[in-house]
Write an enzyme that holds these catalytic residues in place. Structure first.
Site, PDB file in Angstrom:
ATOM      1  N   CYS A 150       0.822  -1.212   0.000  1.00  0.00           N
ATOM      2  CA  CYS A 150       0.000   0.000   0.000  1.00  0.00           C
ATOM      3  C   CYS A 150       0.860   1.267   0.000  1.00  0.00           C
ATOM      4  CB  CYS A 150      -0.976  -0.020   1.178  1.00  0.00           C
ATOM      5  SG  CYS A 150      -2.328   1.172   0.992  1.00  0.00           S
ATOM      6  N   HIS A 192      -4.123  -4.905  -0.254  1.00  0.00           N
ATOM      7  CA  HIS A 192      -3.737  -5.488   1.032  1.00  0.00           C
ATOM      8  C   HIS A 192      -3.866  -7.007   0.995  1.00  0.00           C
ATOM      9  CE1 HIS A 192      -3.083  -2.017   3.734  1.00  0.00           C
ATOM     10  NE2 HIS A 192      -3.833  -1.388   2.845  1.00  0.00           N
ATOM     11  N   GLU A 238      -2.860  -9.087   3.119  1.00  0.00           N
ATOM     12  CA  GLU A 238      -3.144  -9.608   4.465  1.00  0.00           C
ATOM     13  C   GLU A 238      -4.607  -9.468   4.839  1.00  0.00           C
ATOM     14  OE1 GLU A 238      -3.372  -5.376   5.264  1.00  0.00           O
ATOM     15  OE2 GLU A 238      -2.154  -6.579   3.919  1.00  0.00           O
TER      16      GLU A 238
END
Length: 368
Positions: free
Chosen positions: A257, A342, A344
């Site tokens: 990001c 993202h 994750e």
């Protein structure tokens, strides 16, 4: 409780206040996430922003704290159509009303969030002021107009760690030969689940403040430099940019990001501010190398200029399927790679978790 939302263009929206009584100022941004309000509110990337959900009911499963991405709420305020007053979930310990009140953050409900979202898409992201305990629209607009633009603030200093600290990798998780590898993570407001994903793969981590100089980083003898997510304008993160410049070509460099934007800037590319950003868990991304589409979780207001990548050694690996903006880059010759989305998640789809973090393990010499 009375509440009012004022935008810098003169728009005034009145509603019902909840959470803490007070005033919140920042950019009004919207997310299309259906769930994940705990994760979003505690994501340090929302520092300096008032968060609005397009989904009409928020807070229905309460707040447990298990999914927090940091210790506190970082969004300045919350705007929703309806905030659930009687949540139900066996792990819930409080309502979203109580959560905001405990954290000293104001919220407003009874708002036509779809109308505000359409306005943001048409006119772009604007400064806003959310005031609870009052319905003075003129005052709210005045406060919004006098609040400095997000690009004028050093938001990173508010969310970075204050001093270096070490987190050992999960015991027996490292699959590579020899001892676990060591990554220095430049903390620009890192989400907890990024740390978790690196940790559970057995990688030793040293988190360092955003202002850490390359010489200090070198003292930790890293095998990998990792640049985290964070709030604001990436061009403000000059120390992180210099760190990437110093280590590019000597050890692998990766980022997510905000970190993706910083890596691109360090390699000579440019960034620019999007009209209204990408925020939500339903953003389609195309892998240009594998010719595959996946759904990603995103939260960013800036992007890398694709045309500026020429001559940097970086190439576009991932592209947003909606607006064709850059979603990830890799270097042609060096172990340098980053993604705008993202992997994750937390919250959102986990389509790319193993692809990204598996590559981190691979460049460190580990086995997938």
């Amino acid at each position: 409780m009375k509440a009012v939302l004022g935008l810098e263009d003169g728009t005034v929206i009145r509603g019902t206040g909840f959470g803490a009584e007070g005033t919140a100022c920042g950019e009004l941004v919207f997310t299309t996430q259906f769930t994940g309000y705990e994760e979003a509110l505690t994501d340090p990337s929302y520092k300096g922003q008032i968060l609005m959900f397009t989904y009409p009911l928020i807070g229905n499963y309460g707040v447990s704290g298990e999914r927090f991405q940091s210790d506190n709420i970082h969004a300045e305020g919350l705007v929703v159509r309806e905030a659930c007053k009687k949540p139900y979930h066996y792990k819930s310990t409080r309502s979203i009303h109580q959560f905001l009140e405990d954290e000293g953050k104001p919220g407003i409900e009874g708002v036509d969030t779809r109308m505000l979202t359409i306005g943001a898409r048409e006119r772009g992201t604007m400064r806003a002021a959310l005031i609870t305990g009052s319905d003075d629209g003129e005052e709210a607009v005045k406060v919004a107009r006098n609040f400095p633009q997000i690009t004028d603030e050093e938001l990173i200093a508010r969310v970075t760690c204050k001093e270096p600290h070490f987190i050992p990798g999960a015991e027996c998780a490292w699959k590579g030969s020899g001892k676990p590898k060591h990554a220095v993570v430049v903390d620009l407001g890192i989400k907890r689940n990024i740390i978790n994903n690196l940790h559970k793969r057995g990688i030793d981590l040293t988190l360092v403040p955003a202002t850490t100089k390359p010489k200090e980083i070198a003292g930790f003898e890293p095998d990998l430099l990792f640049i985290s997510n964070g709030p604001g304008d990436p061009e403000k993160a000059t120390d992180a940019i210099n760190a990437v410049k110093a280590f590019a070509g000597t050890i692998p460099v990766a980022g997510i990001c905000f970190g993706h934007q910083i890596i691109s800037l360090a390699m000579g590319a440019r960034t620019y501010k999007l009209k209204f950003g990408h925020r939500g868990g339903n953003q389609p991304v195309k892998d240009l190398i594998e010719n595959k589409i996946f759904i990603s979780s995103q939260n960013h207001g800036y992007a890398v200029d694709a045309d500026s990548l020429e001559g940097t050694g970086l190439y576009v690996k991932y592209l947003n399927a909606n607006d064709k903006t850059v979603e990830g880059v890799s270097h042609k010759d060096l172990d340098i790679f980053s993604v705008q989305f993202h992997p994750e998640a937390q919250a959102g789809p986990m389509d790319t978790e193993e692809t990204f973090f598996g590559k981190v393990v691979k460049v460190l010499g580990g086995d997938l």
